[in-house]
Write an enzyme that holds these catalytic residues in place. Structure first.
Site, PDB file in Angstrom:
ATOM      1  N   ASP A 131      10.224  -2.274   3.861  1.00  0.00           N
ATOM      2  CA  ASP A 131       9.233  -3.211   2.777  1.00  0.00           C
ATOM      3  C   ASP A 131       8.702  -1.844   1.738  1.00  0.00           C
ATOM      4  O   ASP A 131       8.893  -0.915   1.816  1.00  0.00           O
ATOM      5  CB  ASP A 131       7.880  -3.494   3.831  1.00  0.00           C
ATOM      6  CG  ASP A 131       7.422  -2.280   4.501  1.00  0.00           C
ATOM      7  OD1 ASP A 131       6.744  -1.461   3.760  1.00  0.00           O
ATOM      8  OD2 ASP A 131       7.588  -2.130   5.884  1.00  0.00           O
ATOM      9  N   ASP A 187       5.330  -1.027   1.723  1.00  0.00           N
ATOM     10  CA  ASP A 187       4.185  -0.540   2.089  1.00  0.00           C
ATOM     11  C   ASP A 187       3.120  -1.716   1.785  1.00  0.00           C
ATOM     12  O   ASP A 187       3.406  -2.787   1.782  1.00  0.00           O
ATOM     13  CB  ASP A 187       3.794   0.574   1.843  1.00  0.00           C
ATOM     14  CG  ASP A 187       2.764   1.515   2.900  1.00  0.00           C
ATOM     15  OD1 ASP A 187       2.499   1.091   4.021  1.00  0.00           O
ATOM     16  OD2 ASP A 187       1.809   1.845   2.238  1.00  0.00           O
TER      17      ASP A 187
END
Length: 286
Positions: free
Chosen positions: A207, A209
């Protein structure tokens, strides 16, 4: 011998021909789970699930010293850690792999971060904490397998178990100039250096973050698990190609300084050490 530490989602290694599984006593208590000795592409290696065989351990609950000591005492001389991370840079897209060359310790809670203390004194250099020679071999393997691999990235380690705030994410991205963020590679990487192991992290981005403005891009457990599962095949393919090439070009310890990290680091006189301290130092220096 190579030791592989599997992070989130990696509790076994597909394609590993199991020769033995064992749990050993360490001076630091129990390690995360059974250590598997096996053959992968005809190469003998050790495998340990960092969070336990059923993911029972949070990052701050992992007994990092026991893990490293157990693997070293079983004959490990080099180590590859597979780790899920959040990306702090646009160019590292979710699903892509990175090699870590630097670690930023942002852990604020208590973790035992050294084998040394209580009369056994050493100061190990960690200016260059990753094994450059092993990294180059992994890069060659990635090129041979046509796998995209980001290089020379900086890993920020946070406490967890919560996912970070946006302020923290922006600080790590901008002020600290880190590239990826995770919860487990400190103190693992630094303990590996104290144990004179050639250590490299393969970071698997799941991802972005939470530094982006769009809330839908912020990390969630569902995103992490879904994307990580899809990336495991890629990381295992890289590991397989690396081991295949080791048959032709084995790791050469003379090409790095990892295996001599304690040569001038230990300040304690052997005459002042207990038998337990001497035994510990023998394992680390082996």
């Amino acid at each position: 011998m190579l030791a592989v530490i599997g992070g989130t989602g990696i509790y076994s290694l597909d394609g590993l021909e199991v020769l033995d599984e064992q749990t050993i006593e360490t001076p630091f208590g129990p390690h995360s789970g059974p250590i598997t000795t096996g053959l992968f592409n005809q190469q003998k290696l050790l495998f340990l699930p960092r969070h336990g065989s059923g993911h029972e351990l949070l990052p701050h609950e992992i007994n990092y010293r026991a893990n490293i000591w157990a693997l070293k005492s079983l004959g490990a001389t080099r180590m590859i850690g597979l780790s899920a991370v959040g990306s702090l840079q646009e160019e590292i897209a979710p699903g892509e792999l990175s090699l870590v060359s630097q670690y930023f310790d942002f852990v604020k809670g208590h973790r035992e971060k050294s084998f040394f203390g209580q009369g056994l004194v050493a100061h190990v250099s960690t200016a260059l904490p990753s094994c450059d020679h092993q990294a180059k071999q992994l890069i060659n393997a990635a090129n041979s397998a046509d796998i995209s691999l980001h290089q020379e990235k900086t890993y920020a380690c946070v406490d967890g178990p919560r996912l970070g705030s946006r302020a923290e994410s922006l600080f790590l991205k901008n002020a600290a100039q880190c590239d990826v963020v995770g919860m487990t590679n400190v103190p693992e990487a630094f303990l590996a250096r104290e144990a004179q192991l050639c250590y490299t992290t393969i970071a698997i981005a799941t991802d972005y973050d939470c530094w982006k403005e769009d809330p839908s891009a912020h990390a969630t457990v569902e995103q992490i698990i879904a994307r990580y599962d899809r990336s495991l095949a890629l990381s295992k393919a890289l590991l397989g190609q690396y081991l295949k090439q080791q048959e032709e070009t084995p790791h050469d310890n003379t090409q790095c300084n990892c295996r001599n990290a304690l040569k001038s680091a230990v300040l304690s006189s052997e005459n002042n050490l207990s038998q337990e301290q001497k035994a510990l130092l023998e394992v680390l220096q082996n």
